[in-house]
Write a protein that holds these residues in place. Structure first.
Motif, PDB file in Angstrom:
ATOM      1  N   UNK A  85       0.838  -1.206   0.000  1.00  0.00           N
ATOM      2  CA  UNK A  85       0.000   0.000   0.000  1.00  0.00           C
ATOM      3  C   UNK A  85       0.868   1.248   0.000  1.00  0.00           C
ATOM      4  N   UNK A  86       1.894   1.237   0.848  1.00  0.00           N
ATOM      5  CA  UNK A  86       2.786   2.385   0.910  1.00  0.00           C
ATOM      6  C   UNK A  86       3.570   2.539  -0.399  1.00  0.00           C
ATOM      7  N   UNK A  87       3.949   1.420  -1.007  1.00  0.00           N
ATOM      8  CA  UNK A  87       4.701   1.469  -2.261  1.00  0.00           C
ATOM      9  C   UNK A  87       3.853   2.080  -3.385  1.00  0.00           C
ATOM     10  N   UNK A  88       2.603   1.629  -3.500  1.00  0.00           N
ATOM     11  CA  UNK A  88       1.725   2.185  -4.539  1.00  0.00           C
ATOM     12  C   UNK A  88       1.440   3.657  -4.256  1.00  0.00           C
ATOM     13  N   UNK A  89       1.299   4.019  -2.975  1.00  0.00           N
ATOM     14  CA  UNK A  89       1.067   5.417  -2.622  1.00  0.00           C
ATOM     15  C   UNK A  89       2.256   6.286  -3.025  1.00  0.00           C
ATOM     16  N   UNK A  90       3.471   5.772  -2.792  1.00  0.00           N
ATOM     17  CA  UNK A  90       4.664   6.534  -3.162  1.00  0.00           C
ATOM     18  C   UNK A  90       4.744   6.719  -4.681  1.00  0.00           C
ATOM     19  N   UNK A 380      -3.835   0.388  -8.129  1.00  0.00           N
ATOM     20  CA  UNK A 380      -3.051  -0.382  -7.173  1.00  0.00           C
ATOM     21  C   UNK A 380      -3.915  -1.031  -6.107  1.00  0.00           C
ATOM     22  N   UNK A 381      -4.914  -0.280  -5.603  1.00  0.00           N
ATOM     23  CA  UNK A 381      -5.805  -0.838  -4.584  1.00  0.00           C
ATOM     24  C   UNK A 381      -6.585  -2.028  -5.132  1.00  0.00           C
ATOM     25  N   UNK A 382      -7.014  -1.931  -6.378  1.00  0.00           N
ATOM     26  CA  UNK A 382      -7.747  -3.044  -7.004  1.00  0.00           C
ATOM     27  C   UNK A 382      -6.859  -4.283  -7.109  1.00  0.00           C
ATOM     28  N   UNK A 383      -5.617  -4.084  -7.563  1.00  0.00           N
ATOM     29  CA  UNK A 383      -4.712  -5.221  -7.722  1.00  0.00           C
ATOM     30  C   UNK A 383      -4.365  -5.854  -6.380  1.00  0.00           C
ATOM     31  N   UNK A 384      -4.133  -5.015  -5.364  1.00  0.00           N
ATOM     32  CA  UNK A 384      -3.769  -5.540  -4.034  1.00  0.00           C
ATOM     33  C   UNK A 384      -4.950  -6.279  -3.411  1.00  0.00           C
ATOM     34  N   UNK A 393       0.971  -4.490 -14.103  1.00  0.00           N
ATOM     35  CA  UNK A 393       0.824  -4.019 -15.484  1.00  0.00           C
ATOM     36  C   UNK A 393      -0.336  -3.031 -15.581  1.00  0.00           C
ATOM     37  N   UNK A 394      -1.440  -3.342 -14.907  1.00  0.00           N
ATOM     38  CA  UNK A 394      -2.596  -2.445 -14.937  1.00  0.00           C
ATOM     39  C   UNK A 394      -2.251  -1.083 -14.344  1.00  0.00           C
ATOM     40  N   UNK A 395      -1.490  -1.074 -13.249  1.00  0.00           N
ATOM     41  CA  UNK A 395      -1.100   0.201 -12.630  1.00  0.00           C
ATOM     42  C   UNK A 395      -0.244   1.016 -13.601  1.00  0.00           C
TER      43      UNK A 395
END
Length: 681
Positions: A85-90, A380-384, A393-395
């Protein structure tokens, strides 16, 4: 334009040759994903601005952006891989920042910011399952991009090149011709106002094209720097001419409406018009004689001066400035169009000539960056949440689709088209991966098999009406192929990646539809209010722009408004915006401010009061409010004129009168004539 026009075929062949060259070099060095080198060729070539300088410029900035993106990926992914979560947020925050910066920098450098954002997501996230590979992947990707951009630039340079200098000179000739017609029209009694407005707006767009092409000159040859300086100086003079000819065209009907023009004015205006239309030479004795005629014919101002006398003096000042600027423009254009001209003969300083001041909207850029960052977070939230292995890939696709079209007020038509084309691209890529590639043996067969696919992509990209579908098809299909782990992918992997690409494009579309679309009326109001806020700051001294910078800024806003006004009219909401009137007002505010600075201390009070009230007036407009008391502002302008007419005659007083009269004419065109004897309010 015909899809198979000769220029389109040449462009498509150049791209195909460059892509195959890049692919061969990448295979020879056994790089991790050679097809990224071929994809980079199509991204870098940019067919609709595919001049040599633009290609080399994009090559340079793509390398710079890729290096920055992969550096950020190396910092973020290994350190935050255990905190998804933190990685996608960054990464979302990085995408938002890069989007914001790319929209603020309206030069070729913006490409580097855009690449830095979505490449971090597109390239870095797919290796989260094995973060130890991130450095090797970054190095390989940098090598692949370097090969692609160099192959694209070299091939476009060697085979049937289109040079930025050639296109720029063609645009300059068109701008000079349009300006010549506008000046003649402003000085002609039979002017059609609607025609003049349309021609002026067309000129504003042409000047924006010239500015964009001049940025690419320095990437073409060693002497391009001098040419860019000359072009910037010429831009300044052409931009300065717009408010001058607009002011002249505004004053003549008023003077004619008061009766027949004085013989001296009719004679000088006619001679200036004849010189502009007939005499292509600059620095001629005729231009010097016209300048002297303007100075000699201008009446002396004082308490005895009538409103017509004041307008006549104003007219001759503007006409003299117009002659000087047009004369310099002719000299500079001769140097640009005929490079052999000696710089020593040019009427310009040889120091640094600043770039044109262009409009930027920090608020909208920040909001657009926020939307792009939120789209990345949503993907990212959807994939996680579903634990999807191909969610990375989607992100990446979401980031790319959000950033590439971010410059548009409404990116959804382009994003919708991209989403639709991904549905077409998936079976095309699957057919190559599953049916064609396994049958190939050797690079020659690969090149032969890719020829129809890449040629069609190049032809679509080269044709204006098909460029957007072509770009979407190239992005989706080539990304799908490039993301395959090997040349012979299995059906499950191909389908998973295809679904990821489609979902990434759809998420970008949905987030943009929810929070990002800017209706044309809103965009128009933001541009107009930005101009009013700037005028308020000019009046109170918070933004000390010079005349050239102000004219450049407002003319750029004029060019930005045109497509938005057209879209608003198409949607049944016609709007009108006279940016050039605001441009003239700003010029007069600057003139008044300068005159107040040069006037004697005891004479500054009425000028300062007027500037303060102008600041409040335009500050209110810039905030979307109605000004407090326009009649009070008119009275304050008249007080300024009276006080300067009463003072002993000097250059500062004359400039203050000219500026005040210009403000009165632009802000209150229907007001009764100024009368010296009336008491101030």
């Amino acid at each position: 334009m015909n899809l198979f026009a000769a220029r389109n075929v040449v462009y498509a062949l150049n791209c195909y040759v460059a892509a195959m060259l890049a692919l061969a070099i990448a295979f020879a060095f056994d790089l991790e994903n050679p097809y990224w080198a071929a994809l980079t060729v199509y991204v870098t070539s940019q067919p609709l601005s595919g001049v040599v300088g633009a290609v080399w410029g994009r090559a340079f900035y793509r390398l710079l952006g890729t290096a920055a993106a992969l550096s950020v990926a190396i910092l973020i992914i290994p350190n935050l891989v255990d905190m998804p979560v933190l990685m996608v947020s960054a990464i979302g925050a990085w995408v938002a920042l890069c989007t914001y910066l790319s929209l603020l920098d309206r030069s070729p450098r913006s490409y580097a910011f855009m690449l830095s954002g979505y490449t971090t997501a597109l390239v870095g996230l797919p290796v989260v399952t094995d973060p130890s590979r991130i450095f090797d992947t970054a190095v390989a990707r940098t090598e692949e991009v370097a090969i692609g951009v160099l192959c694209a630039a070299i091939v476009q340079t060697l085979f049937f090149p289109r040079h930025a200098g050639d296109l720029l000179r063609a645009k300059l000739r068109a701008a000079l011709s349009d300006m010549q017609a506008l000046i003649a029209s402003a000085l002609d009694q039979g002017t059609d106002p609607s025609h003049s407005v349309a021609a002026r707006r067309k000129l504003a767009v042409t000047l924006s094209d010239i500015h964009a092409l001049s940025d690419n000159l320095r990437f073409e040859n060693a002497t391009a720097g001098d040419s860019a300086v000359l072009v910037r100086a010429l831009e300044q003079d052409l931009v300065a001419l717009v408010p001058l000819l607009s002011a002249v065209g505004d004053q003549l009907p008023v003077l004619r409406g008061a009766g027949s023009l004085p013989p001296a004015m009719s004679m000088v205006a006619g001679e200036v018009r004849a010189w502009v239309v007939e005499d292509p030479a600059s620095g001629s004795p005729r231009s010097n004689a016209l300048i002297e005629a303007c100075r000699s014919a201008a009446p002396t101002l004082g308490p005895h001066s009538s409103w017509i006398d004041i307008l006549t003096a104003n007219h001759f000042v503007q006409l003299e400035s117009l002659v000087i600027a047009w004369d310099r423009s002719l000299a500079l254009s001769d140097a640009v169009l005929n490079p052999g001209r000696s710089p020593a003969t040019l009427p310009m300083p040889r120091g640094i000539v600043p770039r044109r001041r262009l409009h930027v909207d920090h608020g909208m850029a920040a909001y657009t960056g926020l939307a792009a960052g939120l789209a990345v977070l949503a993907a990212g939230a959807y994939a996680i949440t579903i634990g999807w292995s191909q969610g990375a890939v989607a992100v990446g696709i979401t980031a790319a689709a959000s950033m590439v079209f971010a410059v548009a007020d409404d990116p959804t038509p382009a994003q919708r088209l991209l989403a639709l084309l991904t549905l077409v691209a998936v079976p095309v890529a699957a057919a190559y991966q599953l049916a064609v590639f396994p049958l190939l043996d050797g690079f020659a067969m690969l090149a032969f098999a890719l020829f129809p696919f890449l040629m069609l992509t190049g032809l679509l990209l080269a044709t204006p009406q098909y460029a957007m579908p072509g770009f979407g098809f190239a992005l989706a299909s080539q990304t799908l192929i490039s993301l395959q782990p090997s040349a012979q992918g299995d059906l499950v992997t191909v389908v998973n990646i295809g679904v990821a690409v489609v979902i990434g494009a759809l998420i970008a579309l949905w987030v943009t539809q929810l929070i990002r679309v800017v209706p044309p009326p809103v965009a128009v109001r933001r541009i107009l209010r930005a101009g009013w806020r700037d005028m308020g700051r000019l009046a109170v001294g918070f933004r000390p722009l010079r005349r050239g910078a102000w004219a450049s800024l407002m003319l750029d806003r004029e060019a930005l408004l045109q497509p938005r006004l057209a879209r608003s009219a198409q949607e049944g909401n016609p709007l009108d915006a006279d940016v050039v009137s605001d441009l003239r007002v700003g010029i007069h505010v600057i003139g008044l401010r300068d005159a107040a600075h040069d006037a004697a201390t005891f004479e500054r009070a009425p000028l300062h009061r007027l500037l303060t009230e102008l600041g409040a007036h335009f500050g209110a407009l810039g905030r979307g409010r109605e000004p407090a008391d326009p009649i009070s502002l008119l009275a304050r302008i008249d007080d300024s004129i009276r006080s300067m007419l009463d003072a002993s005659r000097c250059a500062a007083h004359d400039r203050a009168v000219i500026a005040s009269v210009g403000l009165r004419r632009n802000l209150f065109p229907e007001a009764p004539d100024f009368r010296y004897a009336e008491a101030s309010a």
